[in-house]
Design a protein around this motif. Structure first.
Motif, PDB file in Angstrom:
ATOM      1  N   LEU A 144       0.746  -1.350  -0.206  1.00  0.00           N
ATOM      2  CA  LEU A 144      -0.020  -0.174   0.016  1.00  0.00           C
ATOM      3  C   LEU A 144       0.727   1.238   0.015  1.00  0.00           C
ATOM      4  CD1 LEU A 144      -3.082  -1.139   2.425  1.00  0.00           C
ATOM      5  CD2 LEU A 144      -2.907  -1.337  -0.064  1.00  0.00           C
ATOM      6  N   PRO A 145       1.809   1.527   0.859  1.00  0.00           N
ATOM      7  CA  PRO A 145       2.760   2.660   0.845  1.00  0.00           C
ATOM      8  C   PRO A 145       3.154   3.032  -0.289  1.00  0.00           C
ATOM      9  CG  PRO A 145       3.015   1.102   2.834  1.00  0.00           C
ATOM     10  CD  PRO A 145       2.316   0.496   1.770  1.00  0.00           C
ATOM     11  N   LEU A 146       3.608   1.842  -1.367  1.00  0.00           N
ATOM     12  CA  LEU A 146       4.322   2.044  -2.234  1.00  0.00           C
ATOM     13  C   LEU A 146       3.608   3.042  -3.787  1.00  0.00           C
ATOM     14  CD1 LEU A 146       5.847  -1.374  -2.827  1.00  0.00           C
ATOM     15  CD2 LEU A 146       6.643   0.583  -1.925  1.00  0.00           C
ATOM     16  N   VAL A 147       2.173   2.810  -3.247  1.00  0.00           N
ATOM     17  CA  VAL A 147       1.444   3.469  -4.484  1.00  0.00           C
ATOM     18  C   VAL A 147       1.195   4.929  -3.998  1.00  0.00           C
ATOM     19  CG1 VAL A 147      -0.719   3.469  -5.736  1.00  0.00           C
ATOM     20  CG2 VAL A 147       0.429   1.149  -4.770  1.00  0.00           C
ATOM     21  N   LYS A 148       1.556   5.447  -2.911  1.00  0.00           N
ATOM     22  CA  LYS A 148       1.189   6.798  -2.186  1.00  0.00           C
ATOM     23  C   LYS A 148       1.597   8.000  -3.433  1.00  0.00           C
ATOM     24  CE  LYS A 148      -0.167   9.342   0.990  1.00  0.00           C
ATOM     25  NZ  LYS A 148      -1.704   9.461   1.403  1.00  0.00           N
ATOM     26  N   PRO A 149       2.806   7.864  -3.936  1.00  0.00           N
ATOM     27  CA  PRO A 149       3.377   8.808  -4.908  1.00  0.00           C
ATOM     28  C   PRO A 149       2.287   9.058  -6.139  1.00  0.00           C
ATOM     29  CG  PRO A 149       5.205   7.614  -4.444  1.00  0.00           C
ATOM     30  CD  PRO A 149       4.201   6.845  -3.768  1.00  0.00           C
ATOM     31  N   VAL A 150       1.697   7.703  -6.416  1.00  0.00           N
ATOM     32  CA  VAL A 150       0.739   7.863  -7.613  1.00  0.00           C
ATOM     33  C   VAL A 150      -0.401   8.464  -7.185  1.00  0.00           C
ATOM     34  CG1 VAL A 150      -0.653   6.615  -9.075  1.00  0.00           C
ATOM     35  CG2 VAL A 150       1.619   5.576  -8.561  1.00  0.00           C
ATOM     36  N   GLU A 151      -0.907   8.543  -5.999  1.00  0.00           N
ATOM     37  CA  GLU A 151      -2.124   9.136  -5.283  1.00  0.00           C
ATOM     38  C   GLU A 151      -1.836  10.545  -4.889  1.00  0.00           C
ATOM     39  OE1 GLU A 151      -2.533   6.823  -1.648  1.00  0.00           O
ATOM     40  OE2 GLU A 151      -3.684   5.227  -2.690  1.00  0.00           O
ATOM     41  N   GLN A 152      -0.680  10.904  -4.898  1.00  0.00           N
ATOM     42  CA  GLN A 152      -0.304  12.343  -4.679  1.00  0.00           C
ATOM     43  C   GLN A 152      -0.140  13.115  -6.251  1.00  0.00           C
ATOM     44  OE1 GLN A 152       3.430  12.075  -2.586  1.00  0.00           O
ATOM     45  NE2 GLN A 152       2.525  12.149  -0.680  1.00  0.00           N
ATOM     46  N   LEU A 153       0.076  12.219  -7.233  1.00  0.00           N
ATOM     47  CA  LEU A 153       0.049  12.787  -8.408  1.00  0.00           C
ATOM     48  C   LEU A 153      -1.328  12.981  -8.631  1.00  0.00           C
ATOM     49  CD1 LEU A 153       1.635  13.521 -11.137  1.00  0.00           C
ATOM     50  CD2 LEU A 153       1.440  11.227 -11.801  1.00  0.00           C
ATOM     51  N   LEU A 154      -2.193  12.053  -8.575  1.00  0.00           N
ATOM     52  CA  LEU A 154      -3.654  12.506  -9.001  1.00  0.00           C
ATOM     53  C   LEU A 154      -4.186  13.317  -8.206  1.00  0.00           C
ATOM     54  CD1 LEU A 154      -4.773   8.634  -9.153  1.00  0.00           C
ATOM     55  CD2 LEU A 154      -4.148   9.992 -11.031  1.00  0.00           C
ATOM     56  N   GLU A 155      -3.945  13.450  -6.929  1.00  0.00           N
ATOM     57  CA  GLU A 155      -4.273  14.688  -6.254  1.00  0.00           C
ATOM     58  C   GLU A 155      -3.833  16.079  -6.603  1.00  0.00           C
ATOM     59  OE1 GLU A 155      -4.339  16.401  -1.527  1.00  0.00           O
ATOM     60  OE2 GLU A 155      -3.623  14.464  -2.217  1.00  0.00           O
ATOM     61  N   LYS A 156      -2.415  16.088  -7.114  1.00  0.00           N
ATOM     62  CA  LYS A 156      -1.871  17.432  -7.707  1.00  0.00           C
ATOM     63  C   LYS A 156      -2.716  17.616  -8.953  1.00  0.00           C
ATOM     64  CE  LYS A 156       2.186  19.231  -9.260  1.00  0.00           C
ATOM     65  NZ  LYS A 156       3.769  18.903  -9.424  1.00  0.00           N
ATOM     66  N   TRP A 157      -3.132  16.687  -9.778  1.00  0.00           N
ATOM     67  CA  TRP A 157      -3.857  17.001 -10.911  1.00  0.00           C
ATOM     68  C   TRP A 157      -5.568  17.374 -10.806  1.00  0.00           C
ATOM     69  CZ3 TRP A 157      -1.884  12.392 -14.487  1.00  0.00           C
ATOM     70  CH2 TRP A 157      -0.357  12.759 -14.831  1.00  0.00           C
ATOM     71  N   GLY A 158      -5.835  17.238  -9.528  1.00  0.00           N
ATOM     72  CA  GLY A 158      -6.917  17.353  -9.162  1.00  0.00           C
ATOM     73  C   GLY A 158      -8.224  16.311  -9.599  1.00  0.00           C
ATOM     74  N   VAL A 159      -7.447  15.176  -9.501  1.00  0.00           N
ATOM     75  CA  VAL A 159      -8.466  13.847  -9.880  1.00  0.00           C
ATOM     76  C   VAL A 159      -8.864  13.439  -8.430  1.00  0.00           C
ATOM     77  CG1 VAL A 159      -8.472  11.524 -10.596  1.00  0.00           C
ATOM     78  CG2 VAL A 159      -7.084  13.158 -11.742  1.00  0.00           C
ATOM     79  N   GLU A 160     -10.264  13.423  -8.235  1.00  0.00           N
ATOM     80  CA  GLU A 160     -10.789  13.096  -7.298  1.00  0.00           C
ATOM     81  C   GLU A 160     -11.783  11.664  -7.242  1.00  0.00           C
ATOM     82  OE1 GLU A 160     -13.725  16.286  -6.347  1.00  0.00           O
ATOM     83  OE2 GLU A 160     -11.982  17.620  -5.780  1.00  0.00           O
TER      84      GLU A 160
END
Length: 221
Positions: A144-160
């Protein structure tokens, strides 16, 4: 050059002052925080002898641009050059705006193409993460922690995300896609695969099943 040979721009300056309710040269000096000597230079067209910061102060006090001051208070020959320079600056600014718009367009295209690449992960990962969280003995929980950067990228792009896997909520056919059974708008359904949107744009509807029959979250029909 004698005193009388200098051009006199006092009337032009008074007109600018009247527009911003400045009654006298003394008041302009105080409001702009510049010396009366500098004002005399401006009135004589001796702009080349004035510092840029002084011109900026006067422009702010008179609520005009520095370019406007230069055009109004420079001798005609120099004023013409300044007008041409102003035209070049405007064209430069136009090109800058055009480049900025192109950058925004390219960024949007990049985001869209990246989201297409991530589509299968966007749909499958929340369900896999939910299953792992329900049983911490599963080795998958360590991923699970390995995917955190991808989640942060999506958040930066405004993907909800549209709700979370396992949530029960009223059925909305605009936001949800039924995987099985039937449901009317407002009926309780359970989220099995997360949907996504970016701003007002829907990327993927959340996949749901009626709450009373949705038992294996993420399972295929």
């Amino acid at each position: 050059m004698t005193e009388s040979s200098y051009p006199n721009y006092s009337e032009q300056l008074r007109q600018l002052m009247a527009k911003v309710d400045i009654p006298s040269f003394r008041q302009l000096s105080l409001r702009a925080d510049v010396s009366e000597l500098q004002l005399r230079r401006l009135r004589k067209g001796q702009v080349s002898q004035m510092q840029v910061k002084t011109l900026l102060k006067l422009a702010q006090a008179l609520q005009v641009s520095v370019n406007q001051l230069l055009v109004m208070f420079l001798p005609d020959s120099v004023s013409t050059l300044q007008q041409e320079d102003s035209t070049f600056k405007q064209e430069y600014q136009r090109l800058e705006q055009q480049l900025e718009q192109q950058r925004e367009t390219l960024m949007q295209e990049f985001q869209q193409s990246s989201l297409q690449v991530l589509e299968s992960w966007l749909v499958q990962w929340p369900t896999a993460a939910y299953a792992a969280q329900q049983n911490e003995q599963l080795p998958a929980v360590r991923l699970l922690p390995l995917v955190k950067p991808v989640e942060q990228l999506l958040e930066k792009w405004g993907v909800e995300a549209i709700a979370s896997v396992g949530d029960e909520l009223p059925y909305d056919p605009q936001q949800h896609q039924l995987m099985s059974g039937t449901a009317q708008p407002g009926d309780q359904v359970r989220v099995r695969y997360t949907g996504y949107r970016i701003g007002d744009k829907l990327l993927h509807r959340a996949k749901v099943s009626p709450a009373n029959i949705a038992k294996g979250v993420g399972s295929r029909e």
